[in-house]
Design a protein around this motif. Structure first.
Motif, PDB file in Angstrom:
ATOM      1  N   ALA A  88      37.467  33.206  14.618  1.00 27.84           N
ATOM      2  CA  ALA A  88      38.555  33.600  15.515  1.00 27.84           C
ATOM      3  C   ALA A  88      39.326  34.773  14.938  1.00 27.84           C
ATOM      4  CB  ALA A  88      39.502  32.421  15.732  1.00 27.84           C
ATOM      5  N   VAL A  89      39.736  35.692  15.792  1.00 28.33           N
ATOM      6  CA  VAL A  89      40.561  36.835  15.402  1.00 28.33           C
ATOM      7  C   VAL A  89      41.821  36.836  16.263  1.00 28.33           C
ATOM      8  CG1 VAL A  89      38.585  38.212  14.638  1.00 28.33           C
ATOM      9  CG2 VAL A  89      39.332  38.341  17.020  1.00 28.33           C
ATOM     10  N   PRO A  90      42.933  37.380  15.762  1.00 27.18           N
ATOM     11  CA  PRO A  90      44.163  37.417  16.563  1.00 27.18           C
ATOM     12  C   PRO A  90      43.934  38.188  17.872  1.00 27.18           C
ATOM     13  CG  PRO A  90      44.645  37.917  14.274  1.00 27.18           C
ATOM     14  CD  PRO A  90      43.159  37.912  14.403  1.00 27.18           C
ATOM     15  N   PRO A  91      44.346  37.640  19.000  1.00 30.89           N
ATOM     16  CA  PRO A  91      44.163  38.328  20.289  1.00 30.89           C
ATOM     17  C   PRO A  91      45.080  39.542  20.407  1.00 30.89           C
ATOM     18  CG  PRO A  91      45.473  36.342  20.603  1.00 30.89           C
ATOM     19  CD  PRO A  91      45.002  36.328  19.172  1.00 30.89           C
ATOM     20  N   MET A  92      44.639  40.541  21.186  1.00 34.86           N
ATOM     21  CA  MET A  92      45.417  41.752  21.389  1.00 34.86           C
ATOM     22  C   MET A  92      46.541  41.557  22.407  1.00 34.86           C
ATOM     23  SD  MET A  92      44.101  43.749  19.234  1.00 34.86           S
ATOM     24  CE  MET A  92      44.950  45.247  19.724  1.00 34.86           C
ATOM     25  N   SER A  93      46.373  40.593  23.310  1.00 34.22           N
ATOM     26  CA  SER A  93      47.392  40.343  24.336  1.00 34.22           C
ATOM     27  C   SER A  93      47.526  38.835  24.522  1.00 34.22           C
ATOM     28  CB  SER A  93      47.005  41.002  25.664  1.00 34.22           C
ATOM     29  OG  SER A  93      45.769  40.502  26.132  1.00 34.22           O
ATOM     30  N   PRO A  94      48.712  38.372  24.937  1.00 34.43           N
ATOM     31  CA  PRO A  94      48.912  36.923  25.108  1.00 34.43           C
ATOM     32  C   PRO A  94      48.105  36.377  26.277  1.00 34.43           C
ATOM     33  CG  PRO A  94      50.815  38.130  25.931  1.00 34.43           C
ATOM     34  CD  PRO A  94      49.936  39.130  25.258  1.00 34.43           C
ATOM     35  N   SER A  95      47.688  35.112  26.130  1.00 36.01           N
ATOM     36  CA  SER A  95      46.949  34.463  27.218  1.00 36.01           C
ATOM     37  C   SER A  95      47.884  34.007  28.329  1.00 36.01           C
ATOM     38  CB  SER A  95      46.174  33.249  26.671  1.00 36.01           C
ATOM     39  OG  SER A  95      47.077  32.311  26.076  1.00 36.01           O
ATOM     40  N   SER A  96      49.148  33.794  27.976  1.00 42.53           N
ATOM     41  CA  SER A  96      50.153  33.437  28.975  1.00 42.53           C
ATOM     42  C   SER A  96      51.517  33.884  28.468  1.00 42.53           C
ATOM     43  CB  SER A  96      50.151  31.922  29.223  1.00 42.53           C
ATOM     44  OG  SER A  96      50.542  31.223  28.050  1.00 42.53           O
ATOM     45  N   PRO A  97      52.454  34.268  29.348  1.00 36.91           N
ATOM     46  CA  PRO A  97      52.247  34.276  30.795  1.00 36.91           C
ATOM     47  C   PRO A  97      51.392  35.461  31.245  1.00 36.91           C
ATOM     48  CG  PRO A  97      54.401  35.154  30.278  1.00 36.91           C
ATOM     49  CD  PRO A  97      53.827  34.683  28.984  1.00 36.91           C
ATOM     50  N   ASN A  98      50.646  35.260  32.340  1.00 34.62           N
ATOM     51  CA  ASN A  98      49.832  36.310  32.928  1.00 34.62           C
ATOM     52  C   ASN A  98      50.711  37.097  33.895  1.00 34.62           C
ATOM     53  OD1 ASN A  98      47.968  37.879  34.374  1.00 34.62           O
ATOM     54  ND2 ASN A  98      46.342  36.355  34.053  1.00 34.62           N
ATOM     55  N   LEU A  99      51.223  38.232  33.400  1.00 38.49           N
ATOM     56  CA  LEU A  99      52.231  38.974  34.169  1.00 38.49           C
ATOM     57  C   LEU A  99      51.738  39.423  35.545  1.00 38.49           C
ATOM     58  CD1 LEU A  99      55.095  40.000  34.111  1.00 38.49           C
ATOM     59  CD2 LEU A  99      54.287  42.105  33.033  1.00 38.49           C
ATOM     60  N   PRO A 100      50.554  40.030  35.675  1.00 40.88           N
ATOM     61  CA  PRO A 100      50.113  40.455  37.014  1.00 40.88           C
ATOM     62  C   PRO A 100      49.989  39.285  37.991  1.00 40.88           C
ATOM     63  CG  PRO A 100      48.825  41.537  35.325  1.00 40.88           C
ATOM     64  CD  PRO A 100      49.628  40.486  34.632  1.00 40.88           C
ATOM     65  N   VAL A 101      49.410  38.173  37.511  1.00 38.02           N
ATOM     66  CA  VAL A 101      49.258  37.018  38.397  1.00 38.02           C
ATOM     67  C   VAL A 101      50.616  36.439  38.784  1.00 38.02           C
ATOM     68  CG1 VAL A 101      48.369  34.661  38.564  1.00 38.02           C
ATOM     69  CG2 VAL A 101      46.975  36.447  37.522  1.00 38.02           C
ATOM     70  N   ASN A 102      51.505  36.328  37.784  1.00 38.74           N
ATOM     71  CA  ASN A 102      52.836  35.792  38.068  1.00 38.74           C
ATOM     72  C   ASN A 102      53.607  36.663  39.056  1.00 38.74           C
ATOM     73  OD1 ASN A 102      52.265  33.743  36.327  1.00 38.74           O
ATOM     74  ND2 ASN A 102      53.580  34.460  34.670  1.00 38.74           N
ATOM     75  N   LEU A 103      53.490  37.985  38.899  1.00 36.96           N
ATOM     76  CA  LEU A 103      54.160  38.885  39.828  1.00 36.96           C
ATOM     77  C   LEU A 103      53.600  38.747  41.239  1.00 36.96           C
ATOM     78  CD1 LEU A 103      54.539  42.157  37.700  1.00 36.96           C
ATOM     79  CD2 LEU A 103      56.344  40.593  38.427  1.00 36.96           C
ATOM     80  N   ALA A 104      52.270  38.644  41.336  1.00 37.21           N
ATOM     81  CA  ALA A 104      51.653  38.495  42.658  1.00 37.21           C
ATOM     82  C   ALA A 104      52.065  37.189  43.316  1.00 37.21           C
ATOM     83  CB  ALA A 104      50.129  38.576  42.529  1.00 37.21           C
ATOM     84  N   VAL A 105      52.055  36.106  42.530  1.00 42.67           N
ATOM     85  CA  VAL A 105      52.462  34.803  43.078  1.00 42.67           C
ATOM     86  C   VAL A 105      53.935  34.815  43.473  1.00 42.67           C
ATOM     87  CG1 VAL A 105      52.782  32.366  42.523  1.00 42.67           C
ATOM     88  CG2 VAL A 105      50.684  33.525  41.844  1.00 42.67           C
ATOM     89  N   GLY A 106      54.779  35.425  42.630  1.00 39.35           N
ATOM     90  CA  GLY A 106      56.197  35.513  42.947  1.00 39.35           C
ATOM     91  C   GLY A 106      56.469  36.329  44.191  1.00 39.35           C
ATOM     92  N   ALA A 107      55.760  37.453  44.329  1.00 38.47           N
ATOM     93  CA  ALA A 107      55.946  38.294  45.516  1.00 38.47           C
ATOM     94  C   ALA A 107      55.513  37.560  46.785  1.00 38.47           C
ATOM     95  CB  ALA A 107      55.165  39.598  45.365  1.00 38.47           C
ATOM     96  N   ALA A 108      54.366  36.868  46.696  1.00 38.06           N
ATOM     97  CA  ALA A 108      53.888  36.112  47.859  1.00 38.06           C
ATOM     98  C   ALA A 108      54.856  34.985  48.225  1.00 38.06           C
ATOM     99  CB  ALA A 108      52.496  35.553  47.585  1.00 38.06           C
ATOM    100  N   ALA A 109      55.346  34.272  47.190  1.00 35.39           N
ATOM    101  CA  ALA A 109      56.294  33.187  47.451  1.00 35.39           C
ATOM    102  C   ALA A 109      57.600  33.721  48.037  1.00 35.39           C
ATOM    103  CB  ALA A 109      56.567  32.410  46.169  1.00 35.39           C
ATOM    104  N   LEU A 111      57.958  36.484  49.782  1.00 38.99           N
ATOM    105  CA  LEU A 111      57.697  36.920  51.151  1.00 38.99           C
ATOM    106  C   LEU A 111      57.671  35.747  52.112  1.00 38.99           C
ATOM    107  CD1 LEU A 111      56.950  39.165  53.135  1.00 38.99           C
ATOM    108  CD2 LEU A 111      54.558  38.844  52.494  1.00 38.99           C
ATOM    109  N   LEU A 112      56.977  34.678  51.712  1.00 37.87           N
ATOM    110  CA  LEU A 112      56.915  33.494  52.571  1.00 37.87           C
ATOM    111  C   LEU A 112      58.296  32.872  52.760  1.00 37.87           C
ATOM    112  CD1 LEU A 112      53.639  31.791  51.268  1.00 37.87           C
ATOM    113  CD2 LEU A 112      53.972  33.004  53.431  1.00 37.87           C
ATOM    114  N   PHE A 113      59.077  32.822  51.676  1.00 36.03           N
ATOM    115  CA  PHE A 113      60.433  32.263  51.776  1.00 36.03           C
ATOM    116  C   PHE A 113      61.298  33.116  52.697  1.00 36.03           C
ATOM    117  CE2 PHE A 113      64.853  32.217  50.341  1.00 36.03           C
ATOM    118  CZ  PHE A 113      65.143  30.862  50.454  1.00 36.03           C
ATOM    119  N   GLY A 114      61.188  34.459  52.540  1.00 36.09           N
ATOM    120  CA  GLY A 114      61.974  35.344  53.393  1.00 36.09           C
ATOM    121  C   GLY A 114      61.613  35.206  54.864  1.00 36.09           C
ATOM    122  N   LEU A 115      60.311  35.144  55.145  1.00 32.86           N
ATOM    123  CA  LEU A 115      59.876  34.982  56.542  1.00 32.86           C
ATOM    124  C   LEU A 115      60.349  33.652  57.110  1.00 32.86           C
ATOM    125  CD1 LEU A 115      56.238  36.400  56.335  1.00 32.86           C
ATOM    126  CD2 LEU A 115      58.232  37.493  57.359  1.00 32.86           C
ATOM    127  N   GLY A 116      60.272  32.610  56.287  1.00 34.05           N
ATOM    128  CA  GLY A 116      60.742  31.304  56.748  1.00 34.05           C
ATOM    129  C   GLY A 116      62.231  31.292  57.002  1.00 34.05           C
TER     130      GLY A 116
END
Length: 326
Positions: A88-109, A111-116
């Motif tokens: 094993a070698v030290p990773p170059m980037s963290p495994s979590s949090p996954n910033l792109p995925v979190n941003l996409a999920v947050g934006a979708a949530a 948007l859905l909350f705003g529409l509701g």
């Protein structure tokens, strides 16, 4: 592979790396076996990438030792040999949090909350903001739409409907035409202009509508029947003097209180009364209604807001209709 998460492996790892709590290792370490092989993958989640790699390597070493110790002996040696293929070698980037995925999920949530939220607000909102809202709230026809800015610009003493804002003037001509079409044979000869609340600028609308009707060559009289909070004095800069209230109290005829402004006859509210509802429902008021109708082609009455007083309802019973400004 589950041996890797037992104290047999984790206790020596904690001791070798001088970790305070071996119990924390159990939740941080995970293992998996590749399908169809005997390869065991060790994964570690830790705050420090360097320490995570060190733990993974130490777990691999201790797991190999534990397996060899537990395996059957053949000729005094373990029948199973375990070796590390890829350290094993030290990773170059963290495994979590996954910033792109979190941003996409947050934006979708979001948007859905705003529409509701917007959908629920529209479902429960009973406010009147557009002509479509008016159509849903009442069966009465919408005579026209005038923007607040156009009405304000179109008003003022000696401005004239034809020299005011073009869009405002055209809007009032449309209202004038729609009123005429309400009774094509006889036309609307007397009407009350009122509103729900004072902020609706019904006095401004009454003045501009009277000017627009006068443009067609009709004799128009505009009367301020709001004996509680008169509007025409400030709207048209009328001098103080006799008005509707004075005519109702001491007589003298409506002509004694008329001011000529921009081609229309205007009657101010006059002296304020403690009991305006009594004046507006008196026999003298009936005489004034008849006199005004006989002297002019069109008579417009500006009444107090309907939520503040019942004056508009009393006047409306003696006229051809009521224009409600919303």
């Amino acid at each position: 592979s589950e041996v890797a998460r037992t104290p047999v492996v984790l206790d020596p790892v904690a001791e070798a790396l001088e970790l305070d709590s071996p119990a924390d290792l159990r939740s941080a370490v995970s293992t998996s076996i590749s399908s169809g092989t005997t390869l065991v993958s060790v994964s570690v989640e830790w705050d420090s990438p360097e320490l995570a790699a060190a733990i993974a390597n130490e777990v691999s070493a201790q797991l190999a030792q534990a397996i060899e110790d537990l395996a059957p002996q053949q000729s005094g040696e373990s029948s199973v040999v375990v070796s590390t293929i890829t350290p094993a070698v030290p990773p170059m980037s963290p495994s979590s949090p996954n910033l792109p995925v979190n941003l996409a999920v947050g934006a979708a949530a979001g948007l859905l909350f705003g529409l509701g939220y917007v959908s629920l607000r529209e479902s429960f909102d009973s406010g009147i903001r557009t002509s479509r809202d008016v159509g849903r709230a009442t069966a009465a026809p919408v005579l026209g739409v005038v923007s607040r800015g156009s009405a304000k610009k179109h008003s003022g003493r000696r401005s004239g409907a034809s020299t005011g804002a073009a869009s405002g003037a055209e809007a009032f001509r449309r209202i004038r035409t729609n009123l005429r079409l309400r009774d094509p044979g006889r036309g609307v000869r007397s009407l009350v202009v009122t509103a729900c609340i004072p902020a609706a600028r019904r006095a401004t609308v009454a003045v501009d509508l009277a000017r627009s009707v006068a443009e067609s060559g009709l004799r128009v009289c505009l009367i301020d029947a709001d004996l509680r909070s008169p509007q025409f004095g400030a709207e048209l800069e009328l001098p103080e003097g006799r008005g509707l209230a004075d005519v109702l109290v001491d007589g003298g005829g409506l002509a004694s209180a008329v001011h000529r402004v921009d081609g229309i006859d205007v009657v101010n509210a006059g002296t304020l009364s403690r009991h305006p509802e009594d004046l507006l429902s008196s026999p003298a008021m009936s005489d004034v209604l008849d006199d005004a109708r006989s002297a002019y082609d069109v008579v417009m009455w500006s009444a107090a807001p309907i939520l503040a007083a019942s004056d508009a309802a009393a006047l409306g019973s003696g006229t051809d209709g009521v224009v409600l400004v919303v």
